[in-house]
Design a protein around this motif. Structure first.
Motif, PDB file in Angstrom:
ATOM      1  N   PRO A  25      47.836  30.282  37.689  1.00  0.00           N
ATOM      2  CA  PRO A  25      47.601  31.263  38.772  1.00  0.00           C
ATOM      3  C   PRO A  25      46.590  32.343  37.906  1.00  0.00           C
ATOM      4  CG  PRO A  25      49.593  31.662  38.422  1.00  0.00           C
ATOM      5  CD  PRO A  25      49.543  30.451  37.610  1.00  0.00           C
ATOM      6  N   TYR A  26      45.451  32.935  38.779  1.00  0.00           N
ATOM      7  CA  TYR A  26      44.868  34.140  38.348  1.00  0.00           C
ATOM      8  C   TYR A  26      45.676  35.400  38.561  1.00  0.00           C
ATOM      9  CZ  TYR A  26      40.356  32.062  37.514  1.00  0.00           C
ATOM     10  OH  TYR A  26      39.407  31.212  36.970  1.00  0.00           O
ATOM     11  N   PHE A  27      45.584  36.178  37.439  1.00  0.00           N
ATOM     12  CA  PHE A  27      46.160  37.388  37.656  1.00  0.00           C
ATOM     13  C   PHE A  27      45.777  38.314  38.867  1.00  0.00           C
ATOM     14  CE2 PHE A  27      45.168  42.154  36.441  1.00  0.00           C
ATOM     15  CZ  PHE A  27      46.384  42.439  36.577  1.00  0.00           C
ATOM     16  N   LEU A  45      45.900  33.595  34.517  1.00  0.00           N
ATOM     17  CA  LEU A  45      44.402  33.282  33.953  1.00  0.00           C
ATOM     18  C   LEU A  45      43.694  34.560  34.067  1.00  0.00           C
ATOM     19  CD1 LEU A  45      43.353  29.783  35.173  1.00  0.00           C
ATOM     20  CD2 LEU A  45      43.788  30.611  32.944  1.00  0.00           C
ATOM     21  N   ASN A  46      42.628  35.083  33.123  1.00  0.00           N
ATOM     22  CA  ASN A  46      42.038  36.205  33.527  1.00  0.00           C
ATOM     23  C   ASN A  46      40.519  35.710  33.891  1.00  0.00           C
ATOM     24  OD1 ASN A  46      40.693  35.186  31.127  1.00  0.00           O
ATOM     25  ND2 ASN A  46      41.785  36.873  29.922  1.00  0.00           N
ATOM     26  N   SER A  47      39.481  36.584  33.774  1.00  0.00           N
ATOM     27  CA  SER A  47      38.252  36.091  34.538  1.00  0.00           C
ATOM     28  C   SER A  47      37.404  35.040  33.365  1.00  0.00           C
ATOM     29  CB  SER A  47      37.446  37.150  34.825  1.00  0.00           C
ATOM     30  OG  SER A  47      37.133  38.099  33.658  1.00  0.00           O
ATOM     31  N   GLN A  48      38.025  35.161  32.236  1.00  0.00           N
ATOM     32  CA  GLN A  48      37.537  34.367  30.953  1.00  0.00           C
ATOM     33  C   GLN A  48      38.272  32.865  31.013  1.00  0.00           C
ATOM     34  OE1 GLN A  48      37.527  36.615  27.699  1.00  0.00           O
ATOM     35  NE2 GLN A  48      35.527  37.674  28.079  1.00  0.00           N
ATOM     36  N   GLY A  49      39.050  32.553  31.813  1.00  0.00           N
ATOM     37  CA  GLY A  49      39.909  31.344  31.968  1.00  0.00           C
ATOM     38  C   GLY A  49      41.143  31.352  30.778  1.00  0.00           C
TER      39      GLY A  49
END
Length: 615
Positions: A354-356, A399-403
Motif C-alpha cells: 500500500p501507499y503511505f 510505498l512513497n511517491s517514488q515507489g
C-alpha cells in the motif's frame, strides 16, 4: 333272692358298660395317633395336587398364594437379556436390558423368591432406582445395594408361574475410560429361595463395548503469509519466530483409554523452542509428549476435546526465501496407532504494497457521548464537544511517491475548524496525553490562532497544552491554528494530537425547533488539515504527503416520538409439542417418573403481562 339277683345283674351291666367305654376310648386314641402320623405326607401330597390344579393351563399368577414358601423350581433360561438393541455400546449410551424370570415345567411356580443382579462397579456407572422398572409381580419396588465390587439390583418376587415369565426392564451405562473396544462384560444374576438358598445362577449374559481411537491434533495450516513489512525483495528482512499451537489428541467419552505417545519429527537446521509437556531431542530433532487417557479426563467431555499437549516455535532466519516450506511428521503410538503429515513455512501474503497515506477526522457530540439527542434531553446548558484529530497515518512503511518503502512523513502547517451553521463556542483547548513527548508538544505549542467573527478576522493568541483559550460564547467561524514552523508527523503515536472545542446551542434555537414542523435540526462542522505543500498530485516524486485533507462531522436534535404500546405476540416453538424427558435417553420405565416439556415464548409482553398458568 330275686331281689339280690336283680341287684347283681344291674352291677354286671354297669361293669360291662365301663369296660366297653374304656375299649372305645383306646380305639379312638389309636385311630387319632394313626391320623397324626400320616398328616405331613398327606399335606404334602394334597399341596402338590393343589399346585398342579391351580396353575395348570394358566397364563397369569393371579389367585396364587404368594405367602407360601418358594419351591425349588426349574429356572433354566432365566437371566438378563437385551430389550432390543444388542450393541455394541459406547460409554454413556443407555443399554436397554431386562431381567427375564421364567419357570420351566408344567404347573410349577417360583413363589416368594429373590433375584440379585450384579453390576461391576469398575465397568458400569452407578445406578439409581429410576433406572429400573417396577412391576406388579414384585412384592416391592426394586432396591439397590452394593458390595466392594458390585452394585446389586434386588428383586423380590410374589409368584412366577410356569408359562408366565416376568420381565423387569432396566438400563445400564458403561463408564467412560473403563472399557476396551469390542470387549464383553458379564452381568450375572442369582436366584434364591425365601431362606436365602441359591437355587439358580446365570453368568452367561454379556454386553459388548465399543470405543473409538483418539485422533491426532496437529498443525494443519502452518503457512504464515507475511505482509510487505517483512520482506526485502523476496527474502526476509530479519528473523521471524512464529509459534505453532495445537499439538496433542482429540478425544471424548467414547475414546479408548490408555497410555499414548506423540512424537513430532521436525526439519533439520532450524532453531526450535517448546512450550508445554513436550520434550525436545536435539539429536534426532524430535518433540515427544506422553498423554494418559483414563476415567478422569474421558468422563469430562461429551463432545470432542482438543487437548493441547505442547506448542513449539521455529526461527526462520533473515534471508529465508519467500515460499519456504518445511515438512512435519507426527506419530501416535498406544492402544491405537496413527500417523499424520503436515507442512509449515513462510510466504508473501500476495497483497500489493500500500501507499503511505495521511488524513484527518472529527467528531461532534452532545455531552461528548452522543451525536443525536431529543429536545427532552437537551437544554442550553448541554455542552456540545467537537474533537479534531488533525492527522491520522496509515502504512508508514508503505510505498512513497517514488515507489520505495519507508521514511514516510507528513508536515502539517495548519488546522482549521469551520462550522457550516454557527453556534456559541465557549472554549478551545489541546487534549493532553502522555502518548506525546514534551519535545513534540513544544513544536505544537508554537502556533498562532485566528478566527472569523461577524465576517472579520480576529486573533485569539496562541493555543498551548494546559492553557485553553476562552471563547465566551461567541459564534466563531474558521478557527485556525497555524504552526509557525511545519510540524512533522512520522510515528503512529503522534496521531494522538487532538484539539477540542466546547460550545452549546441557545435555548431559543431549541424552543423554535420544538414549535416548528421539522423533525430534525442539524449542525455540521468541517475540519481541514493543510500540509507543507499544496498540490493535487499525490504521486509526485516526494515522500511528503502534501494534499490538504478535509472531513466533516454532524450533531443533531430530534423530537421525542410518542410511545408505542407493543402488542403481545405469543410465539410457540418446538413443533413436536410435548417433549418427554427421562433419565435414560428419554426411555420411560414402568412406575418411574418422567417429565413432559412444552416450550413457548412471548414477545411484546410488557403491557399485556401474559403469564403461564400452573395446574
Amino acid at each position: 333272692m330275686h331281689i339280690i339277683e336283680g341287684k347283681h345283674q344291674s352291677l354286671q351291666r354297669l361293669v360291662l358298660a365301663t369296660i366297653f367305654s374304656f375299649v372305645v376310648f383306646l380305639c379312638m386314641a389309636a385311630t387319632s395317633l394313626n391320623i397324626n402320623a400320616a398328616t405331613s405326607f398327606d399335606k404334602a401330597l394334597s399341596s402338590t395336587q393343589f399346585q398342579n390344579i391351580s396353575s395348570a393351563g394358566s397364563t397369569s399368577t393371579t389367585g396364587l398364594d404368594s405367602s407360601r414358601s418358594a419351591v425349588i423350581s426349574n429356572l433354566t433360561g432365566s437371566g438378563v437379556q437385551f430389550q432390543r438393541d444388542e450393541g455394541p455400546f459406547y460409554a454413556g449410551d443407555s443399554i436397554p436390558l431386562i431381567a427375564q424370570t421364567k419357570v420351566q415345567g408344567t404347573g410349577n411356580y417360583f413363589s416368594n423368591g429373590h433375584a440379585k443382579i450384579f453390576i461391576d462397579k469398575s465397568i458400569f456407572s452407578s445406578i439409581s432406582p429410576t433406572d429400573i422398572a417396577n412391576s406388579a409381580d414384585l412384592k416391592n419396588a426394586p432396591t439397590i445395594t452394593s458390595d466392594s465390587n458390585n452394585y446389586i439390583i434386588n428383586l423380590d418376587f410374589k409368584t412366577v408361574a410356569s408359562g408366565s415369565p416376568v420381565g423387569i426392564p432396566f438400563f445400564l451405562h458403561f463408564k467412560p475410560g473403563a472399557v476396551t473396544n469390542l470387549s464383553n462384560y458379564s452381568i450375572p444374576i442369582e436366584y434364591t429361595d425365601d431362606s436365602g438358598n441359591v437355587i439358580y445362577t446365570n453368568k452367561d449374559f454379556k454386553v459388548q463395548a465399543k470405543t473409538d481411537a483418539p485422533k491426532l491434533w496437529y498443525v494443519k495450516s502452518g503457512m504464515f503469509k507475511l505482509d510487505y513489512t517483512h520482506w526485502d525483495g523476496d527474502k526476509l528482512k530479519e528473523d521471524f519466530k512464529p509459534s505453532y499451537v495445537g499439538n496433542g489428541l482429540i478425544y471424548n467419552k467414547h475414546t479408548e483409554h490408555g497410555e499414548y505417545t506423540i512424537k513430532l519429527k521436525l526439519p533439520e537446521g532450524y532453531k526450535v523452542g517448546v512450550i508445554g509437556d513436550g520434550v525436545y531431542n536435539q539429536i534426532d530433532n524430535t518433540i515427544t509428549s506422553h498423554m494418559t487417557l483414563n476415567q478422569g479426563n474421558l468422563a469430562k467431555y461429551g463432545t470432542d476435546y482438543q487437548d493441547d499437549s505442547f506448542d513449539f516455535s521455529i526461527v526462520y532466519p533473515a534471508g529465508t526465501p519467500a515460499g519456504t516450506t518445511l515438512p512435519l511428521e507426527y506419530t501416535l503410538t498406544g492402544p491405537s496407532n496413527a500417523t499424520a503429515q503436515s507442512t509449515i513455512g513462510i510466504d508473501k501474503d500476495g497483497q500489493p504494497t500500500p501507499y503511505f497515506n495521511a488524513w484527518n477526522g472529527k467528531t461532534a457530540m452532545w455531552n461528548n457521548s452522543s451525536s443525536s439527542l431529543t429536545t427532552d434531553e437537551v437544554t442550553d446548558k448541554t455542552p456540545v464537544v467537537t474533537t479534531l484529530t488533525p492527522v491520522k497515518l496509515s502504512s508508514l512503511d508503505g510505498l512513497n511517491s517514488q515507489g520505495k518503502t519507508g521514511d514516510n512523513y507528513a508536515e502539517v502547517t495548519s488546522v482549521t475548524d469551520t462550522p457550516e451553521t454557527t453556534y456559541p463556542m465557549n472554549r478551545l483547548e489541546m487534549v493532553d496525553t502522555d502518548a506525546l513527548s514534551q519535545a513534540f508538544k513544544d513544536k505544537l505549542n508554537d502556533n498562532t490562532v485566528t478566527a472569523t467573527l461577524d465576517g472579520k478576522s480576529v486573533s485569539l493568541g496562541s493555543l498551548q497544552y494546559g492553557k485553553p483559550i476562552e471563547l465566551h460564547g461567541k459564534p466563531y467561524q474558521n478557527i485556525t491554528v497555524k504552526f509557525n514552523s511545519p510540524v512533522r508527523f512520522d510515528a503512529p503515536s503522534q496521531t494522538k494530537f487532538q484539539i477540542k472545542i466546547t460550545g452549546n446551542v441557545t435555548q431559543k434555537v431549541i424552543d423554535d425547533f420544538k414549535k416548528s414542523s421539522d423533525s430534525k435540526i442539524s449542525w455540521t462542522n468541517d475540519i481541514s488539515t493543510a500540509y507543507s505543500e499544496t498540490s493535487e498530485d499525490k504521486t509526485s516524486k516526494s515522500n511528503v504527503y502534501h494534499n490538504p485533507e478535509t472531513s466533516k462531522s454532524e450533531f443533531n436534535l430530534t423530537k421525542p416520538a410518542p410511545p408505542e404500546v407493543p402488542e403481545p405476540i405469543i410465539i410457540f416453538y418446538n413443533w413436536q409439542g410435548l417433549k418427554i424427558i427421562s433419565n435414560n435417553d428419554n426411555n420411560i420405565l414402568g412406575e418411574q417418573p418422567f417429565t413432559a416439556q412444552f416450550n413457548f415464548s412471548i414477545a411484546g409482553n410488557k403491557e399485556a403481562k401474559i403469564q403461564p398458568k400452573k395446574w
